[in-house]
Write a protein that holds these residues in place. Structure first.
Motif, PDB file in Angstrom:
ATOM      1  N   THR A 138       0.964  -1.261   0.131  1.00 24.17           N
ATOM      2  CA  THR A 138       0.324  -0.024  -0.325  1.00 24.17           C
ATOM      3  C   THR A 138       0.939   1.133   0.079  1.00 24.17           C
ATOM      4  O   THR A 138       0.338   2.493  -0.005  1.00 24.17           O
ATOM      5  N   ILE A 139       1.958   1.076  -0.137  1.00 25.92           N
ATOM      6  CA  ILE A 139       3.140   2.249  -0.048  1.00 25.92           C
ATOM      7  C   ILE A 139       3.845   2.265  -1.334  1.00 25.92           C
ATOM      8  O   ILE A 139       4.552   1.708  -1.831  1.00 25.92           O
ATOM      9  N   ALA A 140       3.697   3.563  -1.980  1.00 29.80           N
ATOM     10  CA  ALA A 140       4.520   3.691  -3.300  1.00 29.80           C
ATOM     11  C   ALA A 140       5.898   4.064  -2.983  1.00 29.80           C
ATOM     12  O   ALA A 140       6.376   4.530  -2.034  1.00 29.80           O
ATOM     13  N   ARG A 141       6.635   3.085  -3.757  1.00 26.09           N
ATOM     14  CA  ARG A 141       8.097   3.333  -3.884  1.00 26.09           C
ATOM     15  C   ARG A 141       8.654   3.509  -5.195  1.00 26.09           C
ATOM     16  O   ARG A 141       8.639   2.699  -5.989  1.00 26.09           O
ATOM     17  N   VAL A 142       8.760   4.745  -5.111  1.00 19.23           N
ATOM     18  CA  VAL A 142       9.038   5.458  -6.681  1.00 19.23           C
ATOM     19  C   VAL A 142      10.535   5.687  -6.506  1.00 19.23           C
ATOM     20  O   VAL A 142      11.464   4.968  -6.278  1.00 19.23           O
ATOM     21  N   TYR A 143      10.887   7.162  -7.112  1.00 20.44           N
ATOM     22  CA  TYR A 143      12.158   7.584  -7.065  1.00 20.44           C
ATOM     23  C   TYR A 143      12.869   7.472  -5.699  1.00 20.44           C
ATOM     24  O   TYR A 143      12.374   7.788  -4.501  1.00 20.44           O
ATOM     25  N   HIS A 144      14.116   7.073  -5.769  1.00 17.50           N
ATOM     26  CA  HIS A 144      14.985   6.781  -4.581  1.00 17.50           C
ATOM     27  C   HIS A 144      14.452   5.845  -3.667  1.00 17.50           C
ATOM     28  O   HIS A 144      14.600   5.960  -2.506  1.00 17.50           O
ATOM     29  N   SER A 145      14.153   4.671  -4.302  1.00 16.32           N
ATOM     30  CA  SER A 145      13.504   3.581  -3.344  1.00 16.32           C
ATOM     31  C   SER A 145      14.456   2.669  -3.432  1.00 16.32           C
ATOM     32  O   SER A 145      15.503   2.621  -4.176  1.00 16.32           O
ATOM     33  N   THR A 146      14.629   1.416  -2.593  1.00 10.26           N
ATOM     34  CA  THR A 146      15.618   0.579  -2.591  1.00 10.26           C
ATOM     35  C   THR A 146      15.058  -0.738  -2.134  1.00 10.26           C
ATOM     36  O   THR A 146      14.016  -0.963  -1.597  1.00 10.26           O
ATOM     37  N   SER A 147      15.664  -1.859  -2.331  1.00 11.97           N
ATOM     38  CA  SER A 147      15.278  -3.288  -1.706  1.00 11.97           C
ATOM     39  C   SER A 147      16.573  -4.101  -1.668  1.00 11.97           C
ATOM     40  O   SER A 147      17.629  -3.868  -2.355  1.00 11.97           O
ATOM     41  N   ASN A 148      16.628  -4.807  -0.804  1.00 12.43           N
ATOM     42  CA  ASN A 148      17.715  -5.718  -0.394  1.00 12.43           C
ATOM     43  C   ASN A 148      17.525  -7.159   0.257  1.00 12.43           C
ATOM     44  O   ASN A 148      16.326  -7.015   0.701  1.00 12.43           O
ATOM     45  N   LEU A 149      18.184  -8.199  -0.270  1.00 16.57           N
ATOM     46  CA  LEU A 149      17.849  -9.489   0.432  1.00 16.57           C
ATOM     47  C   LEU A 149      18.407  -9.524   1.514  1.00 16.57           C
ATOM     48  O   LEU A 149      19.704  -9.281   1.872  1.00 16.57           O
ATOM     49  N   LEU A 150      17.578 -10.090   2.623  1.00 12.43           N
ATOM     50  CA  LEU A 150      17.994 -10.289   3.847  1.00 12.43           C
ATOM     51  C   LEU A 150      18.518 -11.685   4.344  1.00 12.43           C
ATOM     52  O   LEU A 150      17.985 -12.584   3.259  1.00 12.43           O
ATOM     53  N   PRO A 151      19.211 -12.135   5.104  1.00 12.97           N
ATOM     54  CA  PRO A 151      19.864 -13.502   5.581  1.00 12.97           C
ATOM     55  C   PRO A 151      18.579 -14.274   5.736  1.00 12.97           C
ATOM     56  O   PRO A 151      18.871 -15.589   5.799  1.00 12.97           O
ATOM     57  N   ASP A 152      17.401 -13.919   6.377  1.00 18.13           N
ATOM     58  CA  ASP A 152      16.270 -14.644   6.643  1.00 18.13           C
ATOM     59  C   ASP A 152      15.303 -15.066   5.410  1.00 18.13           C
ATOM     60  O   ASP A 152      14.355 -15.380   5.562  1.00 18.13           O
ATOM     61  N   GLY A 153      15.659 -14.274   4.089  1.00 18.60           N
ATOM     62  CA  GLY A 153      14.915 -14.745   2.894  1.00 18.60           C
ATOM     63  C   GLY A 153      14.023 -13.488   2.612  1.00 18.60           C
ATOM     64  O   GLY A 153      13.332 -13.585   1.639  1.00 18.60           O
ATOM     65  N   ARG A 154      13.890 -12.561   3.662  1.00 21.84           N
ATOM     66  CA  ARG A 154      12.906 -11.276   3.276  1.00 21.84           C
ATOM     67  C   ARG A 154      13.653 -10.444   2.467  1.00 21.84           C
ATOM     68  O   ARG A 154      14.813 -10.397   2.377  1.00 21.84           O
ATOM     69  N   ILE A 155      12.711  -9.588   1.837  1.00 23.47           N
ATOM     70  CA  ILE A 155      13.169  -8.398   1.288  1.00 23.47           C
ATOM     71  C   ILE A 155      12.981  -7.184   2.020  1.00 23.47           C
ATOM     72  O   ILE A 155      11.694  -6.931   2.294  1.00 23.47           O
ATOM     73  N   LEU A 156      14.153  -6.365   2.313  1.00 27.46           N
ATOM     74  CA  LEU A 156      13.896  -5.124   2.907  1.00 27.46           C
ATOM     75  C   LEU A 156      13.584  -4.088   2.004  1.00 27.46           C
ATOM     76  O   LEU A 156      14.489  -3.953   0.889  1.00 27.46           O
ATOM     77  N   VAL A 157      12.533  -3.444   2.186  1.00 27.07           N
ATOM     78  CA  VAL A 157      12.012  -2.450   1.126  1.00 27.07           C
ATOM     79  C   VAL A 157      12.042  -1.244   1.730  1.00 27.07           C
ATOM     80  O   VAL A 157      11.318  -0.925   2.943  1.00 27.07           O
TER      81      VAL A 157
END
Length: 383
Positions: free
Chosen positions: A223-242
């Motif tokens: 429900t949260i727009a992630r547009v310009y200057h957004s990011t994402s990374n894989l965490l060691p527990d398999g989740r994606i940090l957004v």
């Protein structure tokens, strides 16, 4: 030294980074620059420039032979940076510009021990129509296409596919399952302050081993727009940090796309509790391994292992829709051996050389029948 909007790639010595391109910069250079050499001119970067500057943050992938695949705008080459020679040129990808500010993304698909890490495929997805930046008030529809190319085939060509939704500023992440997650971005416009509308709220999963036209699956929306200057990374527990999203020059906490300070975790389908019986736990693993080295893992699992794989995943630097230095290696392993009740020992072999995986810290996941271990083990791969 002008490094704005450039791309970095760690080199096989594990110490040096090559820095490619930048705004009105058509060169590459090395950091640290022990030889104090001048930046090397790369005509390719100048030739792929346009009035929008669509060759910024070029997609750079270190190849198993030590050369670099470089993609900018709609074109791509293989560069031998040791000799400053372009050794291969590829066909132009159909469709829209793919680099900043048009803002597609790219991954090198997993490298696998089963074919000696030599089958290299590059995936490029999304982007924006030419003119979306020059005429930003029009919010032109973004690209809906992906291109995939096997770069070492006899006649490389782009295999084109259609995503479930249009996307600019989408990020692409390699997952322990060897799938690709496409997340964040917008369906209209391009990168820049206030240049995008219609947030792409649904992540999309891309299954590279499925047949053409059966590879995309649309995931549940945020429900949260992630547009310009957004990011994402894989965490060691398999989740994606957004995280992130700031489509303004300064912090702006009002309007349609305010500066976003909230964090989210996206849970891929493999984290469903219904898969817990398949999920391995790594009990023992080395802290460090050298190249072409055999090592053992001890894992616990509540079932007999099935279709087990070992995924070694880098920790890339993510910015402006591209995770620089991202790579996944599927390692050689032997059949798990029983070592107690629900305990197994896995014998595996590390990557053969630094061009396959530069020295660094990697996350090692054990994947059982498509379900990754509950936590990855950080391993220092050293030369």
């Amino acid at each position: 030294m002008k490094l704005r909007y450039a791309t970095n790639q760690i080199l096989p010595d594990g110490l040096t980074q090559i820095v490619v391109g930048g705004r009105n910069v058509f060169t590459y250079e090395f950091i640290p620059n022990h030889s104090k050499a001048s930046p090397k001119f790369l005509p390719f970067l100048k030739n792929t420039n346009d009035l929008q500057g669509d060759n910024l943050y070029p997609f750079v992938h270190l190849l198993p032979d030590g050369t670099l695949f470089i993609f900018a705008n709609r074109d791509s080459i293989i560069l031998d940076y040791n000799t400053n020679q372009v050794v291969k040129t590829f066909p132009t990808i159909p469709g829209e510009p793919r680099n900043y500010p048009s803002a597609g993304s790219s991954v090198m698909l997993p490298l696998k021990a089963e074919n000696d890490f030599n089958n290299v495929e590059i995936l490029v997805c999304g982007g924006a129509q030419y003119g979306a930046f020059l005429n930003s008030s029009l919010y032109l529809p973004a690209s809906q296409s992906c291109g995939r190319i096997a770069i070492f085939s006899n006649e490389p060509s782009w295999e084109m596919e259609t995503m479930p939704l249009r996307r600019t500023m989408g990020e692409m992440l390699l997952l322990p399952t060897q799938d690709v997650l496409i997340i964040n971005g917008a369906q209209n416009g391009c990168q820049g302050w206030g240049n995008a509308k219609n947030a792409a709220l649904n992540p999309v999963m891309y299954h590279p081993m499925m047949p053409t036209n059966q590879r995309f699956v649309k995931m549940a929306p945020t429900t949260i727009a992630r547009v310009y200057h957004s990011t994402s990374n894989l965490l060691p527990d398999g989740r994606i940090l957004v995280a992130g999203s700031n489509t303004h020059q300064f912090y702006t906490l009002t309007g349609e796309f305010p500066t976003e300070l909230r964090l989210e975790a996206f849970l891929p389908p493999y984290l469903s509790p219904t898969h817990n019986n398949k999920r391995p736990t790594i009990l023992e693993a080395p802290n460090a391994i050298g190249y072409n080295q055999k090592f053992d893992l001890k894992v616990a699992i509540n079932m007999q292992p099935q279709n087990m794989q070992l995924s070694l995943i880098s920790a890339p630097f993510s910015t402006h829709s591209f995770s620089q230095g991202q790579r996944l290696l599927s390692l050689k392993m032997e059949t798990p051996v029983v070592d107690g009740h629900n305990i197994y020992v896995i014998s595996a072999t590390s990557p053969p050389k630094p061009t396959i995986a530069p020295p660094a810290y990697y996350m090692l996941f054990v994947v059982n029948d498509g379900i990754p271990s509950d936590t990855a083990k950080w391993i220092n791969l050293y030369n």
